[in-house]
Design an enzyme around this catalytic site. Structure first.
Site: not given
Ligand SMILES: C[S@@+](CC[C@H](N)C(=O)[O-])C[C@H]1O[C@@H](n2cnc3c(N)ncnc32)[C@H](O)[C@@H]1O
Length: 194
Positions: A53, A102, A106, A138
């Site tokens: 992380e 992520d 874009k 998603d």
């Protein structure tokens, strides 16, 4: 990018990270608040799961909980995968998870993503034959991008997963959020074949 960026790790003494002292065979990249990691560790006592992380506060919070609760087979390391994972032995991973990680959805930010040709090559090297890489997103464009990169290679069998039984994993925090809010998400199991 977080203010204090994690340094590159070349080696790790697993006994410093895991209470049971064993090396990991499962990795959760971008584990976030690590809800799934804790559930997975409890339901798979035979596995050692390592979370990576990049947000230091989350990694430290999870590690404190692991120590406080004496969870023998889970650890979270403050780390960015784009620094490379040479501290993981080749052909040692049964499963690698890359679930909703992520923020760079874009297309113009594609280079910043932690899933690209070189990180995929890295995951492939660390997986055992028959080991699986599980991806979830998603964002339809990100899912398509995951598929595109996997399909360029000849070392993975790709399965698009709808049902939870095939998926097998406990839900992550983000997955729970998507379910609550009725947001569609996409899942891939890529099995390493050679
Ligand atoms: C949207 S959260 C999802 C967390 C969890 N996987 C879930 O499904 O609930 C994305 C997480 O990935 C982490 N992350 C992003 N880039 C990373 C990188 N290069 N290395 C490690 N973690 C990363 C972020 O800090 C964040 O905690």
């Amino acid at each position: 990018m977080p203010k204090s960026y994690p340094p590159v790790l070349e080696s790790v003494n697993w006994a410093d990270l895991f209470i049971n002292g064993k090396f990991p065979n499962v990795m959760d990249v971008g584990c976030g608040k690590a809800g799934m990691l804790f559930d997975y560790a409890e339901s798979h006592p035979e596995d050692n799961i390592l979370g990576l992380e990049v947000r230091r506060s989350l990694a430290e919070w999870a590690m404190n909980l692991i120590k406080g609760e004496n969870v023998p087979n889970a650890a979270v390391q403050w780390y960015s995968v784009v620094n490379g994972i040479d501290f993981i032995a080749d052909d040692s991973m049964d499963k690698i998870f890359y679930l909703f990680p992520d923020p760079w959805t874009k297309k113009r930010y594609v280079k910043r993503r932690a899933f690209n040709d070189s990180t995929l090559e890295m995951y492939s090297k660390k997986l055992k034959i028959g080991g699986t890489l599980r991806l979830a997103s998603d964002v339809p464009e990100v899912h398509e991008y995951h598929l595109e990169l996997l399909k360029k290679r000849d070392d993975f069998d790709i399965l698009l997963v709808k049902d939870d039984q095939t998926w097998e994993l406990p839900p992550t925090n983000k997955e729970k959020f998507c379910r609550r809010e009725n947001i569609d998400f996409f899942r891939i199991i890529a099995t390493k074949t050679k």
